[in-house]
Scaffold this motif. Structure first.
Motif, short mmCIF file in Angstrom:
data_model
loop_
_atom_site.label_atom_id
_atom_site.label_comp_id
_atom_site.label_asym_id
_atom_site.label_seq_id
_atom_site.Cartn_x
_atom_site.Cartn_y
_atom_site.Cartn_z
N ALA A 245 0.82 -1.21 0.00
CA ALA A 245 0.00 0.00 0.00
C ALA A 245 0.86 1.26 0.00
N HIS A 246 1.95 1.24 0.73
CA HIS A 246 2.81 2.42 0.85
C HIS A 246 3.47 2.76 -0.48
N PHE A 247 4.10 1.78 -1.11
CA PHE A 247 4.89 2.07 -2.31
C PHE A 247 4.08 2.06 -3.60
N TYR A 248 2.92 1.43 -3.59
CA TYR A 248 2.18 1.27 -4.84
C TYR A 248 0.82 1.98 -4.86
N VAL A 249 0.31 2.37 -3.69
CA VAL A 249 -1.06 2.87 -3.67
C VAL A 249 -1.15 4.28 -3.08
N ALA A 250 -0.80 4.44 -1.79
CA ALA A 250 -1.16 5.69 -1.14
C ALA A 250 -0.12 6.24 -0.18
N GLY A 251 1.09 5.70 -0.15
CA GLY A 251 2.08 6.17 0.80
C GLY A 251 2.82 7.41 0.33
N ARG A 252 3.39 8.14 1.27
CA ARG A 252 4.29 9.26 0.95
C ARG A 252 5.65 8.91 1.52
N HIS A 253 6.66 8.88 0.66
CA HIS A 253 7.95 8.34 1.07
C HIS A 253 9.05 9.39 0.99
N THR A 254 9.83 9.48 2.05
CA THR A 254 11.04 10.31 2.07
C THR A 254 12.24 9.37 2.11
N PRO A 255 13.02 9.31 1.02
CA PRO A 255 14.12 8.34 0.95
C PRO A 255 15.08 8.46 2.14
N GLY A 256 15.39 7.32 2.71
CA GLY A 256 16.32 7.28 3.83
C GLY A 256 15.76 7.71 5.16
N ARG A 257 14.52 8.18 5.19
CA ARG A 257 13.95 8.70 6.43
C ARG A 257 12.63 8.03 6.82
N THR A 258 11.77 7.73 5.87
CA THR A 258 10.48 7.12 6.20
C THR A 258 10.71 5.77 6.87
N ASN A 259 9.99 5.54 7.96
CA ASN A 259 10.09 4.30 8.71
C ASN A 259 8.82 3.48 8.46
N LEU A 260 8.93 2.48 7.59
CA LEU A 260 7.77 1.70 7.18
C LEU A 260 7.24 0.85 8.33
N TRP A 261 8.15 0.30 9.16
CA TRP A 261 7.68 -0.51 10.28
C TRP A 261 6.84 0.34 11.25
N ASN A 262 7.27 1.59 11.49
CA ASN A 262 6.48 2.46 12.37
C ASN A 262 5.12 2.78 11.77
N ILE A 263 5.08 2.95 10.44
CA ILE A 263 3.79 3.18 9.78
C ILE A 263 2.87 1.99 10.01
N PHE A 264 3.43 0.79 9.89
CA PHE A 264 2.65 -0.41 10.15
C PHE A 264 2.19 -0.46 11.60
#
Length: 435
Positions: free
Chosen positions: A265-284
């Motif tokens: 969902a994050h990378f293909y649908v609706a996420g906003r990503h900051t390279p090197g900074r976004t914490n995907l586990w925390n989002i989960f």
């Protein structure tokens, strides 16, 4: 039924010193274990810049490492990203052939377009052209593997003069080719192109039959192979986490599967990503309570007991699937948990599906498809090999420079000139002006 494992190489934060290295070492050990257990295939993805979700950006390296200490498992690219901005078709052909030689003819050539903005923009692949780029590059990579020499090509997305692309694979004219599919239309396209399907949609076993019917209908009625033969096989992904207590296995798998879904969902649908900074586990973690409340246990599936897994695979066999790709590596699943699930699957699930009856089923399928495949091959417009007197020849730059004299040497950039052999220039009788 054939069985495989597939690897995303997920690596959730926080990252600690040595943890990424351990991830890769574990993956190689899991492939080696799968080989020992009699699992037929390993499929490794190619993704770029998808932090935490997939650190598998150079699968050819991992597969080559696994080839050394395995004997029979098929080494599958699931997939090679084919738009030329990712991988020039000649480099793809060279790597596929080299791995096939190193492994003794065990390579499976999965192909795909990729879809995430992170990857497409990172390599300058226009979203609206990625399908056409994939088609062009995939067909030409197959021609490069099959023809000696490759006649050359002037295309929209890449061009290349006549060259003999070496080495050549053990499997001739080339290893079996597959296409990554995540929707029903893609499955139909794979059938029209004579490619095996790598279906990563995690469909419930009872729903996959219609997709498989579409695929084989396309092979029978519309197929014009993109490669040099038809690979009529349908492989479907199924998450794996087994235990003798099904509820415990489900609870153990749940956060890892939900992290997997969060990454999609994050990378293909609706996420906003900051390279090197976004914490995907925390989002989960922020959404975990809600996600777990919304998620119910699916039965039958390969998350649960061996008996439930067997029931799920019986449904896939009935639907016409040829292979199940087991996804055990997700989220923070441990190496030990993954290996335990693989062992339990091999010991208590696989034997039922490795029988003479299954071999007979596959033989009947190939016999039924044979006339349709023959007709498909007749529809293909083949790239024609060059006659000997049609193959262009060329000379080294040094000789061409020597023959054209002083003017050509003076046109060289300083770095280029430095790279030329002084001995060659001296013997050619060309003395460059001071620059």
């Amino acid at each position: 039924m054939k069985f495989g494992i597939f690897l995303e190489l997920q690596h959730p934060r926080p990252w600690t010193p040595g943890s990424e290295q351990q991830l890769f070492q574990n993956a190689i050990e899991q492939i080696e274990l799968a080989d020992e257990l009699g699992i037929d295939y390993v499929w490794e993805v190619e993704h770029h810049f998808l932090e935490e979700y997939s650190h598998s950006s150079a699968p050819e390296i991992v597969l080559a490492a696994a080839a050394r200490n395995t004997k029979r498992i098929r080494l599958g690219h699931g997939i090679v990203a084919m738009p030329p901005n990712y991988n020039h078709p000649a480099r793809v052909a060279e790597r596929i052939a080299t791995l096939d030689l190193v492994s003794g003819g065990r390579v499976e050539f999965g192909t795909g377009e990729t879809a995430s903005r992170s990857e497409l923009e990172g390599y300058g692949v226009p979203l609206e052209h990625k399908r056409a780029m994939w088609l062009e590059a995939t067909e030409q990579a197959a021609n490069m593997l099959a023809l000696a020499p490759y006649p050359g090509y002037e295309g929209k997305y890449f061009s290349m003069p006549c060259r003999n692309v070496i080495p050549k694979a053990v499997q001739r004219p080339h290893p079996a080719m597959w296409m990554a599919c995540s929707n029903r239309e893609a499955v139909k396209l794979a059938g029209r192109l004579g490619l095996g399907v790598l279906c990563f949609s995690f469909l419930p076993p009872g729903e996959v039959g219609a997709w498989i019917d579409d695929y084989y209908d396309a092979i029978k009625t519309e197929c014009v192979p993109i490669g040099h033969f038809v690979n009529a096989n349908f492989a479907i992904a199924e998450p794996l986490c087994l235990g003798h207590d099904g509820d415990e296995a489900f609870e153990r798998a749940l956060p890892n599967r939900l992290f997997f879904s969060t990454g999609v969902a994050h990378f293909y649908v609706a996420g906003r990503h900051t390279p090197g900074r976004t914490n995907l586990w925390n989002i989960f973690e922020d959404a975990r309570e809600r996600l777990e409340a919304e998620h119910t246990r699916r039965r039958p599936s390969c998350i649960g007991t061996p008996e439930e897994a067997s029931e799920a695979i019986r449904l896939l066999v009935k639907a016409g699937a040829d292979q199940v790709m087991l996804g055990a590596q997700a989220g923070r699943s441990t190496h030990e948990e993954i290996c335990d699930s693989l062992r339990l699957f091999a010991e208590e699930v696989m034997p039922e599906f490795k029988s003479e009856a299954e071999e007979e089923r596959q033989a009947r399928k190939q016999e039924e498809l044979a006339p349709y495949i023959e007709a498909a091959l007749e529809r293909k417009e083949w790239m024609q090999p060059l006659a000997d007197d049609e193959i262009p020849s060329f000379e080294p730059f040094e000789r061409a420079i020597a023959q054209s004299g002083q003017a050509a040497v003076n046109q060289l950039e300083p770095d280029s000139f430095q790279a030329l052999s002084k001995d060659l220039i001296t013997r050619a009788g060309v003395v460059p002006e001071e620059r």
